[in-house]
Design a protein around this motif. Sequence first.
Motif, short mmCIF file in Angstrom:
data_model
loop_
_atom_site.label_atom_id
_atom_site.label_comp_id
_atom_site.label_asym_id
_atom_site.label_seq_id
_atom_site.Cartn_x
_atom_site.Cartn_y
_atom_site.Cartn_z
N ASP A 7 -11.00 9.29 2.77
CA ASP A 7 -9.74 8.14 3.19
C ASP A 7 -10.52 6.89 3.42
OD1 ASP A 7 -7.57 7.32 4.24
OD2 ASP A 7 -7.13 8.99 5.45
N ILE A 8 -10.28 5.92 2.51
CA ILE A 8 -11.04 4.72 2.57
C ILE A 8 -9.80 3.69 3.08
CG2 ILE A 8 -12.49 3.09 1.09
CD1 ILE A 8 -12.89 5.64 -0.63
N LEU A 9 -10.26 2.70 3.99
CA LEU A 9 -9.16 1.81 4.35
C LEU A 9 -9.73 0.58 3.85
CD1 LEU A 9 -8.26 2.54 8.06
CD2 LEU A 9 -6.88 2.75 6.18
N LEU A 10 -8.90 -0.30 3.33
CA LEU A 10 -9.25 -1.46 2.60
C LEU A 10 -8.51 -2.66 3.23
CD1 LEU A 10 -9.49 0.05 -0.89
CD2 LEU A 10 -11.33 -0.68 0.37
N GLU A 11 -9.11 -3.72 3.37
CA GLU A 11 -8.50 -4.74 3.75
C GLU A 11 -7.98 -5.68 2.58
OE1 GLU A 11 -7.26 -5.97 6.73
OE2 GLU A 11 -8.38 -4.73 8.05
N ALA A 12 -7.09 -5.18 1.89
CA ALA A 12 -6.40 -5.79 0.44
C ALA A 12 -5.05 -5.15 0.38
CB ALA A 12 -7.58 -5.32 -0.94
N HIS A 13 -4.36 -6.10 -0.31
CA HIS A 13 -2.96 -5.49 -0.61
C HIS A 13 -2.88 -4.43 -1.77
CE1 HIS A 13 1.18 -5.93 -1.95
NE2 HIS A 13 1.47 -6.49 -0.82
#
Length: 133
Positions: A7-13
């Motif tokens: 489960d990878i959180l990304l600071e991207a739209h």
Amino acid sequence: MASIHKDILLEAHPDDVWAAVRDFGAVHQRLAPGFVREARIDGEARIVTFANGTVARELLVDCDEPRRRLVYAVVSERVKHYNASVQVTADGDRRTRLIWIVDVLPHAIAAYIDAQMEQAALAMQKALGRHAA
């Protein structure tokens, strides 16, 4: 069967992350550069060369635009079964949650696959946006 979840959180739209995920032949340029050194399309599959020199044939199973979900399988002598799904969902206004699940046999290869997925996740975070929390 071993099932590995990331489960990878990304600071991207989410639209930007999905565009990179769905670009099946450009995984080495858009999704996980550095971890994946080269990729080329061969029919409905991509031949991927990883940074460690391993080469894999990944068959595109499904690219579900409305659900932002891509599914692929690895065809290999080394694994009896390998099926993966990557799904992109919004996590707030500008963050993305990338959920990557791999089901693999034999069990003995699961630790190796898990470690490789961790390295791939780091490459994705670098390419698409840093981990939020």
